[in-house]
Motif scaffolding. Structure first.
Motif, PDB file in Angstrom:
ATOM      1  N   SER A 273       1.191   4.061  -3.023  1.00 60.29           N
ATOM      2  CA  SER A 273       0.987   5.492  -2.756  1.00 60.29           C
ATOM      3  C   SER A 273       2.178   6.316  -3.231  1.00 60.29           C
TER       4      SER A 273
ATOM      5  N   GLN B 195      -9.874   6.908  -3.560  1.00 61.22           N
ATOM      6  CA  GLN B 195      -9.660   7.835  -2.456  1.00 61.22           C
ATOM      7  C   GLN B 195     -10.415   9.145  -2.676  1.00 61.22           C
TER       8      GLN B 195
ATOM      9  N   TRP C 241       1.895  11.426 -10.411  1.00 59.46           N
ATOM     10  CA  TRP C 241       1.164  12.685 -10.271  1.00 59.46           C
ATOM     11  C   TRP C 241       2.059  13.870 -10.603  1.00 59.46           C
TER      12      TRP C 241
ATOM     13  N   THR D 269       9.590   4.349  -4.498  1.00 59.60           N
ATOM     14  CA  THR D 269       9.050   3.240  -3.713  1.00 59.60           C
ATOM     15  C   THR D 269      10.090   2.533  -2.856  1.00 59.60           C
TER      16      THR D 269
ATOM     17  N   THR E 145       2.088   6.473  -6.970  1.00 59.31           N
ATOM     18  CA  THR E 145       1.027   7.394  -7.379  1.00 59.31           C
ATOM     19  C   THR E 145       1.521   8.830  -7.335  1.00 59.31           C
ATOM     20  N   ALA E 146       2.221   9.178  -6.262  1.00 57.97           N
ATOM     21  CA  ALA E 146       2.756  10.535  -6.134  1.00 57.97           C
ATOM     22  C   ALA E 146       3.765  10.836  -7.236  1.00 57.97           C
TER      23      ALA E 146
ATOM     24  N   GLY F 183       0.814  -1.213   0.000  1.00 62.41           N
ATOM     25  CA  GLY F 183       0.000   0.000   0.000  1.00 62.41           C
ATOM     26  C   GLY F 183       0.847   1.261   0.000  1.00 62.41           C
ATOM     27  N   ALA F 184       1.900   1.266   0.809  1.00 58.26           N
ATOM     28  CA  ALA F 184       2.783   2.433   0.852  1.00 58.26           C
ATOM     29  C   ALA F 184       3.540   2.594  -0.459  1.00 58.26           C
TER      30      ALA F 184
ATOM     31  N   LEU G 191      -6.447   3.693  -7.443  1.00 55.35           N
ATOM     32  CA  LEU G 191      -6.303   4.124  -6.050  1.00 55.35           C
ATOM     33  C   LEU G 191      -6.738   5.573  -5.889  1.00 55.35           C
ATOM     34  N   TYR G 192      -6.295   6.416  -6.805  1.00 53.12           N
ATOM     35  CA  TYR G 192      -6.639   7.839  -6.742  1.00 53.12           C
ATOM     36  C   TYR G 192      -8.156   8.036  -6.828  1.00 53.12           C
TER      37      TYR G 192
ATOM     38  N   ALA H 197      -2.367   2.909  -9.822  1.00 53.03           N
ATOM     39  CA  ALA H 197      -2.302   4.226  -9.201  1.00 53.03           C
ATOM     40  C   ALA H 197      -3.556   5.043  -9.519  1.00 53.03           C
TER      41      ALA H 197
END
Length: 209
Positions: free
Chosen positions: A25, A76, A32, A48, A28-29, A21-22, A72-73, A69
């Motif tokens: 995330s 959320q 982004w 990561t 994803t960042a 999960g981390a 997930l976005y 990703a």
């Protein structure tokens, strides 16, 4: 004499030293900030803390990681929208909270404005990738649905006139959200976009007496 049982065999190879999960995330960042094309595998490894074989083993290739990703976005963002819009918070305040939360995401502290991951990065890739296009389309429709559900309730409970069209008003609220996403990434000032959001709320809810 009772014999001792053989110890359990130890798994081969090094244990995974990451939390999926981390790691997702962090990836994803990275997407982004730089978009799909601008995010290299080296950048994903650095973000990561995983080497390429570990990334492939956990998520598949770069495209599969990007799709994860995006999902997930969307999950959320939809959850945050539903919470912000939920009664007993009045509709007007709920919409303001949605747009305020969006601007907080789009303008991270001490970083270049990044806009919306979905609108800002997937729209380009969707032209030639059917799976990304499907995630983009489904994500936008989920955002529409969050607005529409709350607007239907507002009509039923008298917050909006009975003749108000929840579907069209939801599209209008989403259009404001998309505008904030694009214009923040293009360099508009946050204060300007806050004023745009306020104007959008007035269009949806009517001018306050």
């Amino acid at each position: 004499m009772v014999q001792k049982s053989d110890p359990e065999p130890r798994p081969r190879g090094r244990p995974r030293a990451y939390e999926p999960g981390a790691a997702l995330s962090a990836a994803t960042a990275a997407f982004w900030r730089a978009g799909y094309g601008g995010t290299s595998l080296d950048a994903l490894s650095a973000a990561t803390g995983m080497n390429r074989p570990s990334l492939y083993g956990a998520f598949g290739d770069k495209r599969a990681l990007y799709l994860a990703a995006l999902r997930l976005y969307v999950d959320q963002a939809r959850a945050a929208m539903d919470t912000a819009l939920a009664p007993p918070r009045p509709l007007r305040e709920g919409l303001k909270r949605v747009f305020d939360l969006a601007l907080k995401l789009y303008y991270p502290a001490d970083e270049t404005p990044r806009g919306c991951l979905l609108v800002g990065t997937a729209a380009t890739e969707a032209v030639h990738d059917e799976d990304i296009r499907a995630v983009l389309n489904a994500g936008l429709r989920r955002f529409d649905q969050s607005f529409e559900d709350r607007l239907r309730r507002a009509v039923a409970e008298g917050e909006l006139p009975r003749e108000a069209d929840p579907v069209l008003l939801a599209r209008l609220a989403s259009a404001v959200l998309h505008s904030l996403a694009l214009r923040s990434r293009a360099g508009d000032k946050r204060s300007e976009l806050a004023a745009t959001a306020a104007a959008g709320i007035a269009l949806v809810c009517g001018t306050e007496p």
